[in-house]
Design a protein around this motif. Structure first.
Motif, PDB file in Angstrom:
ATOM      1  N   LYS A   1      -8.553   4.313   6.932  1.00  0.00           N
ATOM      2  CA  LYS A   1      -8.275   5.128   5.759  1.00  0.00           C
ATOM      3  C   LYS A   1      -6.912   5.759   5.953  1.00  0.00           C
ATOM      4  O   LYS A   1      -6.398   5.819   7.088  1.00  0.00           O
ATOM      5  N   PRO A   2      -6.280   6.227   4.872  1.00  0.00           N
ATOM      6  CA  PRO A   2      -4.980   6.889   5.037  1.00  0.00           C
ATOM      7  C   PRO A   2      -5.106   8.099   5.953  1.00  0.00           C
ATOM      8  O   PRO A   2      -5.999   8.932   5.776  1.00  0.00           O
TER       9      PRO A   2
ATOM     10  N   ARG B   1      -1.539  10.972   3.771  1.00  0.00           N
ATOM     11  CA  ARG B   1      -2.105  11.598   2.567  1.00  0.00           C
ATOM     12  C   ARG B   1      -1.180  12.705   2.059  1.00  0.00           C
ATOM     13  O   ARG B   1      -0.986  12.859   0.850  1.00  0.00           O
TER      14      ARG B   1
ATOM     15  N   MET C   1      -0.239   4.790  -0.769  1.00  0.00           N
ATOM     16  CA  MET C   1      -1.137   5.452   0.178  1.00  0.00           C
ATOM     17  C   MET C   1      -0.514   5.621   1.549  1.00  0.00           C
ATOM     18  O   MET C   1      -0.968   6.456   2.336  1.00  0.00           O
ATOM     19  N   CYS C   2       0.517   4.844   1.856  1.00  0.00           N
ATOM     20  CA  CYS C   2       1.090   4.819   3.198  1.00  0.00           C
ATOM     21  C   CYS C   2       2.606   4.663   3.104  1.00  0.00           C
ATOM     22  O   CYS C   2       3.080   3.643   2.579  1.00  0.00           O
TER      23      CYS C   2
ATOM     24  N   TYR D   1       0.817  -1.208   0.000  1.00  0.00           N
ATOM     25  CA  TYR D   1       0.000   0.000   0.000  1.00  0.00           C
ATOM     26  C   TYR D   1       0.857   1.267   0.000  1.00  0.00           C
ATOM     27  O   TYR D   1       0.443   2.308   0.491  1.00  0.00           O
TER      28      TYR D   1
ATOM     29  N   VAL E   1      -7.908   5.668  -5.081  1.00  0.00           N
ATOM     30  CA  VAL E   1      -6.546   5.774  -5.608  1.00  0.00           C
ATOM     31  C   VAL E   1      -6.459   4.915  -6.871  1.00  0.00           C
ATOM     32  O   VAL E   1      -6.875   3.758  -6.869  1.00  0.00           O
TER      33      VAL E   1
ATOM     34  N   PHE F   1      -7.417  -0.095  -2.816  1.00  0.00           N
ATOM     35  CA  PHE F   1      -7.100   1.086  -3.608  1.00  0.00           C
ATOM     36  C   PHE F   1      -8.371   1.743  -4.150  1.00  0.00           C
ATOM     37  O   PHE F   1      -8.521   2.972  -4.091  1.00  0.00           O
TER      38      PHE F   1
ATOM     39  N   LYS G   1       0.843   9.200  -6.106  1.00  0.00           N
ATOM     40  CA  LYS G   1      -0.360   8.434  -6.438  1.00  0.00           C
ATOM     41  C   LYS G   1      -0.669   8.287  -7.926  1.00  0.00           C
ATOM     42  O   LYS G   1      -1.688   7.717  -8.280  1.00  0.00           O
TER      43      LYS G   1
ATOM     44  N   THR H   1       2.127  11.132   0.516  1.00  0.00           N
ATOM     45  CA  THR H   1       1.996  10.325  -0.702  1.00  0.00           C
ATOM     46  C   THR H   1       1.252  11.049  -1.812  1.00  0.00           C
ATOM     47  O   THR H   1       0.960  10.453  -2.842  1.00  0.00           O
TER      48      THR H   1
ATOM     49  N   HIS I   1     -10.393   3.692  -1.533  1.00  0.00           N
ATOM     50  CA  HIS I   1      -9.822   4.983  -1.146  1.00  0.00           C
ATOM     51  C   HIS I   1      -9.594   5.904  -2.349  1.00  0.00           C
ATOM     52  O   HIS I   1      -8.880   6.902  -2.240  1.00  0.00           O
TER      53      HIS I   1
END
Length: 350
Positions: free
Chosen positions: A101-102, A107, A86-87, A83, A139, A134, A114, A110, A137
């Motif tokens: 959630k991120p 956020r 996102m992280c 991930y 992405v 993904f 993305k 990243t 969220h």
């Protein structure tokens, strides 16, 4: 292999010595801005005249990969095994729990990595659980998605002497753990569960993997008085040759551990959690047992069930309890992995 300068202070990883919080913050800020120069990536792409860019484990080369591909109008296919887009930790696991959630800092850190909204990008995930995460969220929402499980290892890279095992090797029921020694991998949960069922002296736990010295010391203290062997880093087939079952006690939403595939190829059942992409192999292919790690005593119950059978009966009834193992297509040849990957890349290239 072509090396491109990476401008940051250290290489991260579970065996890297701890660094101060200010140094970690500075590292993440530098990485978020871009530790790889776009011009270096553009020069490389132009020199090699690629038809398509196929990127794996590329988050720390972002946003340079994405920006260079866009600048040169090259098709981009990203293969997602974690991930990281996102992280920055790659796991979406923090302070002892999974992130719904991120979080705000993730956020921010990243935002450049993305790949925009994914328009024109082909995305391959190692499990449907990763794809769903993904998409949930938003992405790579507009990407063309595909799922390829981790069956990409050729048969020649397995130890053929133990492929398709059908027998036990010890009268002692042997459990195996393979992986990093970190909190999110759930290794402490496994040791605690093992301690509660190993009083009869007829079971052993083999722990193969490395972690930071302080956490490894904590685990060794936790395991004192029990038949737990810490082997450090060893070739994985050392464990597959001895273990009656592999335990994958992940707390985090693990995308899809290679252990799930390797163990089935070697004929060894897996006891794993319902987190992430694990059930897509164990439950759907019937190569192991799944348990909810949040339920008190769930792992203990399954370990007791396995130990009660004993090694001889466990292996005699393996195909009855785990009917998917014998026919599991876990090698690149059996699964047609690279034929499928080639189809995806050709389609992405246009």
């Amino acid at each position: 292999m072509v090396r491109i300068p990476w401008s940051n202070s250290y290489l991260p990883g579970p065996t890297h010595p701890p660094v101060s919080r200010p140094k970690r913050i500075l590292w993440h800020l530098r990485n978020a801005e871009g530790a790889i120069a776009v011009k270096d990536v553009v020069a490389f792409f132009e020199r090699e005249r690629f038809d398509i860019i196929y990127a794996q484990s590329f988050a720390r080369m972002q946003p340079a990969i994405y920006q260079a591909a866009r600048q040169l109008k090259l098709p981009l296919c990203v293969h997602l095994r974690d991930y990281a887009l996102m992280c920055p930790r790659t796991s979406m696991y923090r302070r002892g729990g999974n992130c719904r959630k991120p979080c705000l800092d993730c956020r921010i850190l990243t935002i450049k990595a993305k790949c925009g909204d994914g328009e024109g990008i082909t995305a391959i995930s190692v499990s449907d659980a990763v794809r769903q995460t993904f998409r949930r969220h938003n992405v790579l929402a507009k990407a063309q998605w595909h799922t390829l499980h981790n069956t990409n290892t050729s048969l020649q890279h397995f130890n053929r002497d133990i492929v398709g095992r059908t027998r036990y090797v010890s009268s002692e029921f042997t459990l195996g753990y393979l992986g990093s020694l970190t909190e999110e991998k759930g290794i402490a949960d496994l040791i605690r569960a093992f301690k509660s069922i190993s009083g009869n002296g007829k079971a052993r736990l083999l722990v193969a993997g490395r972690g930071r010295a302080d956490y490894t010391s904590f685990l060794q203290d936790l395991a004192k008085g029990c038949a737990v062997e810490f082997l450090g880093y060893v070739p994985s087939d050392v464990i597959y040759a001895r273990a009656d079952a592999i335990v994958l006690p992940s707390r985090w939403h693990e995308p899809q551990a290679r252990i799930l595939v390797e163990a089935a190829v070697y004929g060894v059942p897996v006891i794993g959690t319902t987190m992430g992409g694990t059930p897509e192999i164990l439950s759907q292919h019937r190569t192991g047992w799944c348990y909810d790690p949040h339920g008190q005593g769930n792992l203990v119950r399954l370990l007791r069930q396995a130990l009660a059978m004993g090694p001889e009966r466990w292996w005699q009834e393996r195909d009855l309890n785990f009917p998917g193992i014998a026919a599991f297509k876990g090698t690149a040849e059996a699964s047609g992995y690279y034929d499928r990957l080639e189809e995806i890349l050709q389609s992405a290239a246009g």
